[in-house]
Design a protein around this motif. Sequence first.
Motif, PDB file in Angstrom:
ATOM      1  N   ASN A  68      34.352  36.544  28.536  1.00  0.00           N
ATOM      2  CA  ASN A  68      33.186  36.329  27.671  1.00  0.00           C
ATOM      3  C   ASN A  68      33.658  36.452  26.225  1.00  0.00           C
ATOM      4  N   ILE A  69      33.618  35.324  25.487  1.00  0.00           N
ATOM      5  CA  ILE A  69      34.164  35.292  24.130  1.00  0.00           C
ATOM      6  C   ILE A  69      33.002  35.344  23.137  1.00  0.00           C
ATOM      7  N   GLY A  70      33.000  36.386  22.323  1.00  0.00           N
ATOM      8  CA  GLY A  70      31.922  36.581  21.368  1.00  0.00           C
ATOM      9  C   GLY A  70      31.977  35.613  20.200  1.00  0.00           C
ATOM     10  N   GLU A  71      30.963  35.646  19.365  1.00  0.00           N
ATOM     11  CA  GLU A  71      30.844  34.724  18.244  1.00  0.00           C
ATOM     12  C   GLU A  71      32.064  34.812  17.331  1.00  0.00           C
ATOM     13  N   GLY A  72      32.676  33.670  17.061  1.00  0.00           N
ATOM     14  CA  GLY A  72      33.821  33.624  16.172  1.00  0.00           C
ATOM     15  C   GLY A  72      35.086  34.257  16.722  1.00  0.00           C
ATOM     16  N   ALA A  73      35.085  34.627  17.981  1.00  0.00           N
ATOM     17  CA  ALA A  73      36.248  35.283  18.584  1.00  0.00           C
ATOM     18  C   ALA A  73      37.160  34.253  19.251  1.00  0.00           C
ATOM     19  N   THR A  74      38.365  34.705  19.604  1.00  0.00           N
ATOM     20  CA  THR A  74      39.363  33.841  20.234  1.00  0.00           C
ATOM     21  C   THR A  74      39.968  34.535  21.438  1.00  0.00           C
ATOM     22  N   ALA A  75      40.108  33.795  22.517  1.00  0.00           N
ATOM     23  CA  ALA A  75      40.791  34.296  23.711  1.00  0.00           C
ATOM     24  C   ALA A  75      41.844  33.281  24.128  1.00  0.00           C
ATOM     25  N   ALA A  76      43.036  33.774  24.444  1.00  0.00           N
ATOM     26  CA  ALA A  76      44.129  32.902  24.866  1.00  0.00           C
ATOM     27  C   ALA A  76      44.780  33.476  26.113  1.00  0.00           C
ATOM     28  N   ARG A  88      46.842  31.328  43.369  1.00  0.00           N
ATOM     29  CA  ARG A  88      45.707  30.692  42.677  1.00  0.00           C
ATOM     30  C   ARG A  88      45.216  31.587  41.550  1.00  0.00           C
ATOM     31  N   MET A  89      45.063  31.013  40.374  1.00  0.00           N
ATOM     32  CA  MET A  89      44.426  31.711  39.259  1.00  0.00           C
ATOM     33  C   MET A  89      43.131  30.990  38.916  1.00  0.00           C
ATOM     34  N   GLU A  90      42.042  31.756  38.876  1.00  0.00           N
ATOM     35  CA  GLU A  90      40.742  31.233  38.472  1.00  0.00           C
ATOM     36  C   GLU A  90      40.333  31.896  37.160  1.00  0.00           C
ATOM     37  N   VAL A  91      39.850  31.097  36.226  1.00  0.00           N
ATOM     38  CA  VAL A  91      39.391  31.617  34.948  1.00  0.00           C
ATOM     39  C   VAL A  91      38.028  31.006  34.640  1.00  0.00           C
ATOM     40  N   VAL A  92      37.039  31.863  34.512  1.00  0.00           N
ATOM     41  CA  VAL A  92      35.684  31.436  34.166  1.00  0.00           C
ATOM     42  C   VAL A  92      35.379  31.963  32.771  1.00  0.00           C
ATOM     43  N   VAL A  93      35.006  31.075  31.864  1.00  0.00           N
ATOM     44  CA  VAL A  93      34.899  31.425  30.447  1.00  0.00           C
ATOM     45  C   VAL A  93      33.528  31.049  29.905  1.00  0.00           C
ATOM     46  N   ARG A  94      32.982  31.922  29.069  1.00  0.00           N
ATOM     47  CA  ARG A  94      31.784  31.584  28.301  1.00  0.00           C
ATOM     48  C   ARG A  94      32.116  31.709  26.821  1.00  0.00           C
ATOM     49  N   CYS A  95      31.856  30.630  26.068  1.00  0.00           N
ATOM     50  CA  CYS A  95      32.141  30.593  24.632  1.00  0.00           C
ATOM     51  C   CYS A  95      30.847  30.717  23.830  1.00  0.00           C
ATOM     52  N   ALA A  96      30.775  31.734  22.973  1.00  0.00           N
ATOM     53  CA  ALA A  96      29.647  31.862  22.053  1.00  0.00           C
ATOM     54  C   ALA A  96      29.876  30.989  20.823  1.00  0.00           C
ATOM     55  N   LYS A  97      29.003  31.065  19.857  1.00  0.00           N
ATOM     56  CA  LYS A  97      29.080  30.213  18.664  1.00  0.00           C
ATOM     57  C   LYS A  97      30.406  30.420  17.940  1.00  0.00           C
ATOM     58  N   GLY A  98      31.078  29.307  17.635  1.00  0.00           N
ATOM     59  CA  GLY A  98      32.306  29.371  16.867  1.00  0.00           C
ATOM     60  C   GLY A  98      33.488  29.999  17.580  1.00  0.00           C
ATOM     61  N   ALA A  99      33.378  30.239  18.876  1.00  0.00           N
ATOM     62  CA  ALA A  99      34.469  30.859  19.630  1.00  0.00           C
ATOM     63  C   ALA A  99      35.530  29.811  19.987  1.00  0.00           C
ATOM     64  N   HIS A 100      36.718  30.304  20.340  1.00  0.00           N
ATOM     65  CA  HIS A 100      37.791  29.407  20.783  1.00  0.00           C
ATOM     66  C   HIS A 100      38.458  29.991  22.013  1.00  0.00           C
ATOM     67  N   ARG A 120      36.804  27.101  34.570  1.00  0.00           N
ATOM     68  CA  ARG A 120      35.456  26.607  34.267  1.00  0.00           C
ATOM     69  C   ARG A 120      35.045  27.168  32.910  1.00  0.00           C
ATOM     70  N   ILE A 121      34.775  26.285  31.979  1.00  0.00           N
ATOM     71  CA  ILE A 121      34.470  26.674  30.607  1.00  0.00           C
ATOM     72  C   ILE A 121      33.018  26.319  30.304  1.00  0.00           C
ATOM     73  N   ALA A 122      32.243  27.322  29.900  1.00  0.00           N
ATOM     74  CA  ALA A 122      30.846  27.097  29.534  1.00  0.00           C
ATOM     75  C   ALA A 122      30.709  27.174  28.017  1.00  0.00           C
ATOM     76  N   HIS A 123      30.397  26.037  27.411  1.00  0.00           N
ATOM     77  CA  HIS A 123      30.083  25.996  25.991  1.00  0.00           C
ATOM     78  C   HIS A 123      28.563  26.103  25.880  1.00  0.00           C
ATOM     79  N   ASP A 124      28.103  27.322  25.596  1.00  0.00           N
ATOM     80  CA  ASP A 124      26.666  27.596  25.575  1.00  0.00           C
ATOM     81  C   ASP A 124      26.067  27.592  24.179  1.00  0.00           C
ATOM     82  N   GLU A 125      26.929  27.607  23.145  1.00  0.00           N
ATOM     83  CA  GLU A 125      26.451  27.673  21.770  1.00  0.00           C
ATOM     84  C   GLU A 125      27.273  26.717  20.910  1.00  0.00           C
ATOM     85  N   PRO A 126      26.776  26.370  19.711  1.00  0.00           N
ATOM     86  CA  PRO A 126      27.448  25.341  18.907  1.00  0.00           C
ATOM     87  C   PRO A 126      28.766  25.805  18.287  1.00  0.00           C
ATOM     88  N   ASP A 127      29.556  24.804  17.858  1.00  0.00           N
ATOM     89  CA  ASP A 127      30.761  25.005  17.041  1.00  0.00           C
ATOM     90  C   ASP A 127      31.908  25.693  17.766  1.00  0.00           C
TER      91      ASP A 127
END
Length: 255
Positions: A68-76, A88-100, A120-127
């Motif tokens: 779970n990536i917070g606003e303006g945060a980055t995860a790599a 097998r590696m599974e990665v489920v991601v949620r991106c907040a506003k301005g996250a990368h 699986r990448i969820a872009h739930d907020e803009p930018d």
Amino acid sequence: MTDDIVMDHLPTRRDEEWRYGALDTLKGMSKDTFENWRDIDVPVGESMCETFVLDAADGADLTRLRVNIGEGATAAIFAVNTGAPYSRMEVVVRCAKGAHFEFGGVTIGGGDATREFVTRIAHDEPDATSNQVVRAVHWGKAVGNFLDRIDVVKEAQKTDAAQDFKAILLEKGASANAKPQLEIYADDVKCAHGAAIGALDQTAAFYMAARGLPPELARKLQIRAFVADAFLALEDEARQEELLEKALAVLDRKL
């Protein structure tokens, strides 16, 4: 009644995220192990980077992450997958506003193993932005898989998401599968995916041979350059080199 998963709870080929998996290897796995997820929260404005080496030599190896990536945060996340018979590696991601989110992965090896990344990448907020680069190198009867889904909701305008999968098959018995999915409900976005599967570049091999490089060294140099693409975004050069060496060590055993 034991804790072992009964057949009714195992994934099947009808499950899209498991369609290429080596499902027979899951039969003895406990339900707790099968459902074990690691949760990673990246606070607003912060950054995290983790590297993984999946190299189990027997049974099924499942690494499951929820990020779970917070606003303006980055995860790599960067990973080398050399495990067998099923890794097998599974990665489920949620991106907040301005996250990368950045993902770089390599599956490599021979035998009759199946090695895969499922994201699986969820872009739930803009930018927000995401970028994924996966490379696969296989021989024998090995299989390398990359299954990815990107979801962009209507409110997630200005999303920029990219996937890039390439595979090199060193022998005819090996195979690779890519299944990119894009579910886009916003209209102001940039979303791209690409997939290519082939053999080593024989023109480049001939060029290096003409300059006196032994075939084994020429092949290793080609593959090194190929898999290095997955780790270009890893700024720590020492960790980048460590992952490359882990991947190439498997190749050395073949050459």
